[in-house]
Design an enzyme around this catalytic site. Structure first.
Site, mmCIF file in Angstrom:
data_model
loop_
_atom_site.group_PDB
_atom_site.id
_atom_site.type_symbol
_atom_site.label_atom_id
_atom_site.label_comp_id
_atom_site.label_asym_id
_atom_site.label_seq_id
_atom_site.Cartn_x
_atom_site.Cartn_y
_atom_site.Cartn_z
ATOM 1 N N PHE A 111 -1.646 2.075 13.329
ATOM 2 C CA PHE A 111 -1.025 0.770 13.530
ATOM 3 C C PHE A 111 0.326 0.848 14.232
ATOM 4 O O PHE A 111 0.799 -0.136 14.799
ATOM 5 C CB PHE A 111 -0.875 0.043 12.178
ATOM 6 C CG PHE A 111 0.345 0.391 11.384
ATOM 7 C CD1 PHE A 111 1.476 -0.414 11.428
ATOM 8 C CD2 PHE A 111 0.363 1.499 10.550
ATOM 9 C CE1 PHE A 111 2.598 -0.116 10.680
ATOM 10 C CE2 PHE A 111 1.477 1.806 9.798
ATOM 11 C CZ PHE A 111 2.605 0.995 9.856
ATOM 12 N N LYS A 112 0.942 2.018 14.234
ATOM 13 C CA LYS A 112 2.249 2.141 14.887
ATOM 14 C C LYS A 112 2.159 1.845 16.389
ATOM 15 O O LYS A 112 3.151 1.482 17.017
ATOM 16 C CB LYS A 112 2.825 3.545 14.670
ATOM 17 C CG LYS A 112 2.909 3.975 13.205
ATOM 18 C CD LYS A 112 3.840 3.109 12.399
ATOM 19 C CE LYS A 112 3.855 3.471 10.930
ATOM 20 N NZ LYS A 112 4.495 4.728 10.587
ATOM 21 N N ASP A 113 0.951 1.974 16.963
ATOM 22 C CA ASP A 113 0.778 1.660 18.384
ATOM 23 C C ASP A 113 1.118 0.204 18.694
ATOM 24 O O ASP A 113 1.524 -0.119 19.809
ATOM 25 C CB ASP A 113 -0.671 1.912 18.823
ATOM 26 C CG ASP A 113 -1.019 3.384 18.888
ATOM 27 O OD1 ASP A 113 -0.150 4.182 19.260
ATOM 28 O OD2 ASP A 113 -2.165 3.727 18.549
ATOM 29 N N LEU A 116 4.970 0.304 18.943
ATOM 30 C CA LEU A 116 5.546 1.377 19.760
ATOM 31 C C LEU A 116 4.990 1.397 21.177
ATOM 32 O O LEU A 116 5.512 2.100 22.034
ATOM 33 C CB LEU A 116 5.340 2.721 19.074
ATOM 34 C CG LEU A 116 6.304 2.929 17.899
ATOM 35 C CD1 LEU A 116 5.893 4.102 17.041
ATOM 36 C CD2 LEU A 116 7.727 3.121 18.413
ATOM 37 N N THR A 146 4.203 7.379 13.114
ATOM 38 C CA THR A 146 5.259 6.897 14.005
ATOM 39 C C THR A 146 5.547 7.911 15.106
ATOM 40 O O THR A 146 5.722 7.554 16.269
ATOM 41 C CB THR A 146 6.550 6.600 13.218
ATOM 42 O OG1 THR A 146 6.343 5.451 12.404
ATOM 43 C CG2 THR A 146 7.720 6.323 14.153
#
Length: 496
Positions: A111-113, A116, A146
């Protein structure tokens, strides 16, 4: 309406959105919060007609008031099918009693995509807007996801450098290989002998190190952050909760105006805080469910009002949640304390000195919209197995934590509200945990063999991220002690 940003520890420090994104963290160590939370500019019944990019535009425009429409439109172009493997970007999939918001269709399958991918755009635009003559150094600690997402986002972005620290024995094999194989002339990956909290605490110290700041300035460099402590990381995460609501309306699972529950596997508290902000903007969220693993410091906080990190740090099958200092909780404290920055500063000082703080009874009462629970390692494994057998749907361990807590909440309260579970990572990131849960005869051989077995189980081809992790050469070999992190930062940046 112009929205400014100030520190959770001092409301006299006022920044524009672009200044706050560039700084990453306030100079007093606090986190930037908006001067007000804007209301949704879209009618709930219209959300079903909007795609991800259109909703992203409205959310970003509401918060980033010193950005032009053209700058926002330029930023949201990253949400495309070259970067994400589905036009929906974050599809909502119904399985069993719940709807899973799949946040893992980006380049690093986590989900950090979602934030980011866009942060480098927001940051380079911010640098241009503020006529910054310094290169940006992204300094970040990661508990697993992350790091890779930030590395992919910032790799070879002009006038930037990125240094990622991760706990050597605190991430999965795939997470580690994803980081160590990262290409890019401006990227550096360093493992530490310690846990994520050790890395995160030291990174915060380096941000506040005046001597290091002077060295950076002399070399035309400045620190910023890719962690969710950066407001530019947090705001884009609001988008997918609003989009999920639109998908529920479009799928006829709810009618516009109906309330939903949101369940989020939680470590650093950024993802659940984004859902809280979505609720404060007017999205009809009934209950915000905080799901923890055995590092259940947040469960205790929401039940007692005491935050106490003085406990054993447990390595689990959901390493991105193996955190005892949830940085983004500071932002919630600011709102619960009616924006009393001195009170928040005192809590943070107590946490730093004694490892704990206790909020007022009034503040604890205000957390009624939250429910907190946790899942044991056995419960996580059982949940993966149960969901697969019941729905033929495969959960990664983090999402399984959330699914277990969602079921536990429902059984204890009989709350039948339509529920969205944030599915934060692809099962391919944690093949051993998934296979051990679903196949009683599973025997670990090699990582590649485990991934192949998982492919047979799911029927889903390897994502590109897995192919790269398996076959790209290892490019980063540095490992240090925590007290050596400052020296290695200077070495990687060529500071004498």
């Amino acid at each position: 309406m112009t929205i400014t940003y100030h520190s959770t520890r001092n409301n006299q420090l006022s920044y524009t959105a672009s200044e706050a994104i560039l700084a990453g963290i306030a100079p007093d160590g606090g986190l930037f919060v908006p001067s007000t939370i804007p209301q949704l500019t879209l009618a709930l019944e219209d959300l079903a007609k909007k795609n991800y990019q259109e909703i992203a535009f409205h959310i970003l425009k509401a918060f980033l008031t010193d950005f032009t429409d053209d700058e926002i439109n330029e930023s949201i172009q990253v949400y495309n099918q070259e970067k994400f493997d589905t036009a929906l970007i974050t599809p909502l999939v119904e399985a069993g009693h719940d709807h899973y918001l799949e946040l893992f269709h980006g380049p690093t399958i986590a989900f950090k995509d979602m934030a980011l991918s866009i942060l480098p755009k927001l940051m380079t635009i911010s640098a241009k807007k503020n006529d910054s003559q310094e290169d940006i150094v992204i300094l970040t600690a990661t508990s697993g996801d992350t790091g890779k997402a930030a590395l992919v986002g910032f790799a070879d972005v002009p006038n930037t450098h990125i240094i990622v620290f991760y706990p050597k024995d605190g991430v999965s094999d795939i997470q580690e290989k994803q980081m160590l194989t990262q290409k890019g002339d401006n990227v550096h990956v360093v493992s530490i002998e310690g846990n994520f909290d050790d890395a995160q605490t030291k990174v915060k110290e380096l941000f506040a190190d005046k001597e290091l700041a002077s060295d950076l300035h002399a070399n035309k460099l400045r620190f910023s952050s890719a962690n969710s402590i950066n407001i530019g990381r947090l705001i884009p995460q609001i988008i997918y909760y609003v989009y999920a609501y639109g998908q529920l309306v479009d799928q006829l699972s709810i009618q516009a105006g109906d309330a939903i529950n949101v369940v989020v596997p939680t470590g650093n508290f950024g993802n659940i805080l984004a859902a809280y902000y979505a609720k404060e903007m007017g999205l009809p969220i009934n209950k915000l469910v905080v799901a923890s693993n055995e590092n259940n410091v947040l469960t205790d906080f929401f039940k007692t009002g005491t935050y106490n990190r003085n406990r054993d740090f447990i390595l689990t099958s959901s390493p991105s949640m193996d955190i005892l200092v949830s940085s983004n909780l500071e932002r919630l404290l600011y709102h619960l304390a009616s924006e009393d920055t001195q009170l928040v500063a005192s809590y943070m000082a107590s946490l730093s000195k004694d490892g704990l703080y206790e909020v007022t009874a009034d503040m604890l009462e205000k957390t009624v919209e939250f429910y907190a629970g946790f899942a044991s390692e056995q419960a996580v494994s059982d949940q993966i197995k149960h969901t697969f057998e019941e729905s033929n749907y495969v959960l990664d361990p983090h999402t399984a934590v959330a699914a277990y807590v969602a079921n536990d909440y429902r059984s204890k309260t009989n709350d039948q509200t339509t529920t969205v579970i944030a599915s934060t990572a692809s099962p391919y990131k944690f093949p051993l945990a998934v296979l051990e849960a679903t196949n009683s005869n599973f025997k670990e051989t090699s990582l590649e063999d485990s991934l192949s077995q998982l492919r047979d189980l799911t029927g889903i081809a390897f994502p590109n991220a897995i192919e790269e992790a398996l076959h790209d050469p290892i490019r980063h070999h540095t490992s240090v002690k925590v007290n050596e992190m400052k020296d290695i930062v200077k070495e990687k940046l060529g500071i004498q």
